[in-house]
Write a protein that holds these residues in place. Structure first.
Motif, short mmCIF file in Angstrom:
data_model
loop_
_atom_site.label_atom_id
_atom_site.label_comp_id
_atom_site.label_asym_id
_atom_site.label_seq_id
_atom_site.Cartn_x
_atom_site.Cartn_y
_atom_site.Cartn_z
N GLU A 197 0.85 -1.19 0.00
CA GLU A 197 0.00 0.00 0.00
C GLU A 197 0.88 1.24 0.00
OE1 GLU A 197 -3.11 1.97 -0.61
OE2 GLU A 197 -3.51 -0.13 -0.10
N PRO A 198 1.56 1.51 -1.15
CA PRO A 198 2.50 2.64 -1.20
C PRO A 198 1.83 4.00 -1.07
CG PRO A 198 2.22 1.65 -3.37
CD PRO A 198 1.53 0.74 -2.40
N SER A 199 0.51 4.06 -1.14
CA SER A 199 -0.16 5.35 -1.01
C SER A 199 0.05 5.98 0.36
CB SER A 199 -1.66 5.20 -1.28
OG SER A 199 -2.26 4.37 -0.31
N ALA A 203 1.79 10.45 3.64
CA ALA A 203 1.88 10.95 5.01
C ALA A 203 3.12 11.79 5.26
CB ALA A 203 1.85 9.77 5.99
N PHE A 204 4.09 11.75 4.35
CA PHE A 204 5.26 12.61 4.51
C PHE A 204 4.90 14.09 4.41
CE2 PHE A 204 7.88 8.82 3.68
CZ PHE A 204 8.88 9.02 4.62
N SER A 205 3.78 14.39 3.80
CA SER A 205 3.35 15.78 3.70
C SER A 205 2.70 16.21 5.02
CB SER A 205 2.33 15.94 2.57
OG SER A 205 1.75 17.24 2.61
N GLY A 265 4.56 1.18 7.58
CA GLY A 265 3.98 -0.14 7.41
C GLY A 265 2.69 -0.31 8.20
N GLN A 266 2.67 0.21 9.45
CA GLN A 266 1.45 0.15 10.24
C GLN A 266 0.34 0.96 9.58
OE1 GLN A 266 1.76 0.55 14.54
NE2 GLN A 266 3.95 0.07 14.49
N GLY A 267 0.69 2.12 9.05
CA GLY A 267 -0.30 2.93 8.35
C GLY A 267 -0.82 2.23 7.10
N ALA A 268 0.08 1.58 6.37
CA ALA A 268 -0.34 0.84 5.17
C ALA A 268 -1.31 -0.28 5.53
CB ALA A 268 0.90 0.29 4.46
N TRP A 269 -1.03 -1.00 6.61
CA TRP A 269 -1.94 -2.06 7.05
C TRP A 269 -3.30 -1.49 7.40
CZ3 TRP A 269 -5.04 -3.50 11.05
CH2 TRP A 269 -5.40 -4.85 11.14
N LEU A 270 -3.32 -0.35 8.07
CA LEU A 270 -4.59 0.28 8.45
C LEU A 270 -5.38 0.73 7.24
CD1 LEU A 270 -3.36 2.38 11.52
CD2 LEU A 270 -4.94 0.45 11.61
N LEU A 271 -4.71 1.26 6.22
CA LEU A 271 -5.41 1.68 5.01
C LEU A 271 -6.10 0.51 4.32
CD1 LEU A 271 -2.99 4.32 3.40
CD2 LEU A 271 -5.14 4.74 4.62
N ARG A 272 -5.58 -0.67 4.52
CA ARG A 272 -6.20 -1.86 3.91
C ARG A 272 -7.22 -2.50 4.85
NH1 ARG A 272 -2.89 -5.79 3.47
NH2 ARG A 272 -1.03 -4.90 4.44
#
Length: 658
Positions: A197-199, A203-205, A265-272
């Motif tokens: 989930e590279p989107s 969050a760097f912004s 990675g935790q954020g990517a898991w949450l987005l899914r």
């Protein structure tokens, strides 16, 4: 007649370098094991705390990860790594080391922010080990949901505190490799989910962080959990003296990269997995495949033990610094190994142990402990910001730059503090209570000492020298000792406490062949070991001034013996026995220390707050170690004697005779 003669200042030992001057592979590995335990284990509970009751939505996920990235950047990287590490005191860091450097400023109340910050940091030491260890052990519930982890956590903590008395020289060698493996695991876990989930890279912004805080209802209060990602920044600053600034510079890039990758990675898991709150599920362990769960739990538990060990050692160091700066009651300090900085304070160790076990038994779940975590550290960070402003002023930085820096961090840390205050009724009261009690201890000790010092009367030494010479030669007075030693608080070598005069002349006269006055100056430098000798009366009265750093153990018995040995070697004093039967037999004369216990016979004449401060001071003194223990005096060389302090004039009683 006074015949002053002084020797030049001499070092008790070769100076010790207080920081490594270059980056080394060993230094980088040690830094990983010592410096980053607290901040390194924050992925176990930071993001999870946000989504315990908060629904998992895209704006909150992106905003949370963005807040974490920029908190690590602005607070940890810019404030602590870039700015605070340069505000060292001869290579030593931490809020008390910073205060020690600033003591020269003409500000009477500068010690207050240092005391508040130190008390809050010690209070944090009662909460960090339980929440870290519990977060790791609770991963076992994924395999066995009904497992009661409380006994396991308590057993680990009690074992850890029980081991402190033996030192960490052996297991300390494992800290670096274990933490290197742990950080590598963080990075790998993060990358595995990031590529799915590279989107999440959006969050760097900082735009997403600002939008969440300003537009999502109630999101501001989530900052209380988000702040936990940077709680180890203060420990990073305090541990600088153990590994050196350059090794922290070299290792922080790796550590921050691993942390951010894991948070992404935790954020990517949450987005899914958008949807309802996570509840009691531990997000960190949800990232892992089942086959890796047990090894990951084991490694995470080791990492949390290392983080707890670093914090315990840091608490010992903080208390020792406070002790040397006269902010803390005298307590027994032991040195179980020869490693520099390796100290053991039994009273603090078991106090921390009882507190940590109490936290575990009260909250039982790491999720509930989060409510008590973070509030105290925010206060410490604010106090450090204030002292850094004075440091920049000392360095003659332009006022508008100081105002900009301090204002920015007061705004950021103040926001975190306000958000953390929402936790007060849910457990935050505990950290406030603990910090308040510790602050009361330090303020009572400081106030009590100040009042006693104000009541201490000093008299000109020259006025008593002729009588001292006569007493020394008066054979009608039984000899008290060949060499008689007093500890004096008189900073001026031309003065002496009236209490010492009272002890020598007004009580049982104390005839001796040679009198010694010993004074200790605590220097702003951490590892100073110097002494200066003044021969007030040759072969009759000698004054020894020790200049000891605020991290040096005041083992005066051993230091005094070395000084006397040096004086004998230089033919400045004669320590052979003066008794008629032993004279000429090369027998060393006897040495006697007199420790004065200065009493307050008329306390009721003082103001109410002064009486209260003195009673608290007396209680703390009774609970702590005696002066003889703290100065390393053995039972055969000292005598404790009660003498009165100077007191306000007592009203004359109008008595009528029958």
């Amino acid at each position: 007649m006074t015949v002053p003669s002084a020797t030049p200042d001499l070092a008790l030992a070769a100076p010790v370098s207080s920081a490594h001057s270059r980056i080394t592979a060993a230094g980088l590995l040690v830094a990983l094991g010592i410096v980053y335990g607290d901040i390194g284990t924050s992925p176990l509970y930071t993001v999870r705390g946000v989504f315990v009751t908060q629904p998992v939505t895209e704006p909150v996920v992106l905003g949370t990860i963005s807040c974490i990235i920029w908190t690590l950047t602005l607070l940890t990287t810019v404030k602590y790594v870039v700015i605070a590490l340069r505000a060292d005191n001869h290579g030593e860091g931490g809020i008390l080391a910073l205060y020690a450097r600033l003591r020269r400023l003409p500000l009477r109340r500068l010690y207050l922010p240092a005391l508040v910050g130190a008390a809050a940091l010690l209070a944090d030491g009662l909460i960090t080990p339980p929440i870290s260890v519990a977060s790791a052990v609770e991963g076992l519930r994924i395999l066995k949901p009904d497992l009661d982890t409380v006994p396991i956590v308590v057993a680990i903590l009690v074992g850890l505190f029980a081991f402190q008395q033996f030192g960490t020289q052996i297991i300390g060698k494992l800290f670096g490799p274990v933490m290197l493996l742990f950080f590598s695991m963080l990075a790998v876990l993060g990358v595995v989910h990031l590529v799915q989930e590279p989107s999440i890279l959006r969050a760097f912004s900082p735009h997403y962080a600002i939008r969440m805080v300003t537009q999502v209802p109630g999101a501001f209060w989530l900052l209380g959990s988000i702040f936990l990602c940077s709680t180890g920044a203060e420990a990073l600053y305090a541990d600088m003296g153990h590994v050196g600034r350059q090794n922290i510079y070299g290792s922080w890039t790796f550590v921050k990269t691993c942390l951010i990758l894991n948070y992404l990675g935790q954020g990517a898991w949450l987005l899914r997995h958008l949807g309802p709150p996570l509840g009691e599920q531990n997000l960190f362990f949800l990232l892992m495949p089942k086959w890796a769960l047990l090894p990951a739990i084991g490694l995470s538990t080791l990492a949390t033990i290392i983080a707890s060990q670093a914090l315990i050692s840091g608490s010992f160091t903080l208390v020792i610094e406070a002790l040397r700066l006269r902010f803390w009651p005298k307590v027994k300090v032991q040195y179980p190994t020869e490693l520099r900085g390796q100290a053991y304070v039994p009273s603090v160790n078991w106090l921390l142990c009882a507190g940590c076990v109490g936290v575990v038994l009260y909250f039982r779940e790491s999720g509930r402990m989060e409510a008590a975590f973070g509030l105290a550290v925010t206060v410490t960070m604010l106090m450090t910001t204030l002292l850094l402003g004075y440091y920049l002023r000392l360095r003659r930085v332009a006022g508008y730059w100081i105002a900009l820096l301090v204002g920015t961090y007061v705004l950021i840390e103040g926001s975190f503090l306000v958000a953390n205050l929402a936790k007060f009724s849910h457990g935050g009261w505990l950290s406030v209570l603990l910090a308040g009690l510790l602050l009361l201890v330090m303020l009572s000790w400081v106030a009590g000492q100040r009042i006693r010092n104000e009541l201490t009367e000093f008299v000109p030494l020259a006025e008593w020298l002729p009588l001292l010479q006569q007493l020394s030669q008066d054979e009608s007075v039984p000899k008290y000792a060949t060499h008689l030693v007093y500890l004096t608080k008189a900073e001026n070598a031309k003065e002496i406490e009236n209490a010492i005069i009272h002890s020598i002349f007004r009580k049982r006269p104390k005839r001796a062949d040679v009198y010694y006055l010993v004074h200790v100056n605590t220097t702003d430098e951490p590892y100073t070991r110097r002494y200066h000798v003044t021969h007030v009366l040759p072969n009759e009265l000698v004054r020894i001034d020790f200049y000891l750093g605020f991290r040096i153990d005041h083992a005066l018995n051993y230091m005094y013996r070395q000084v006397v040995a040096d004086l004998v070697k230089n033919h400045e004093v004669d320590i052979t026995s003066r008794y008629a039967s032993l004279r000429g037999q090369e027998v060393v004369g006897d040495f006697q220390f007199v420790i004065l216990n200065k009493t307050l016979p008329y306390q009721y004449l003082l103001r109410g707050w002064q009486r209260l401060a003195l009673r608290l001071h007396a209680g703390l003194k009774w609970l702590g170690s005696s002066e003889t223990e703290s100065f390393g005096l053995d039972n055969s060389t000292y005598e404790v004697e009660n003498v009165p302090l100077q007191m306000p004039p007592r009203p004359e009683l109008l008595l009528t005779r029958d």
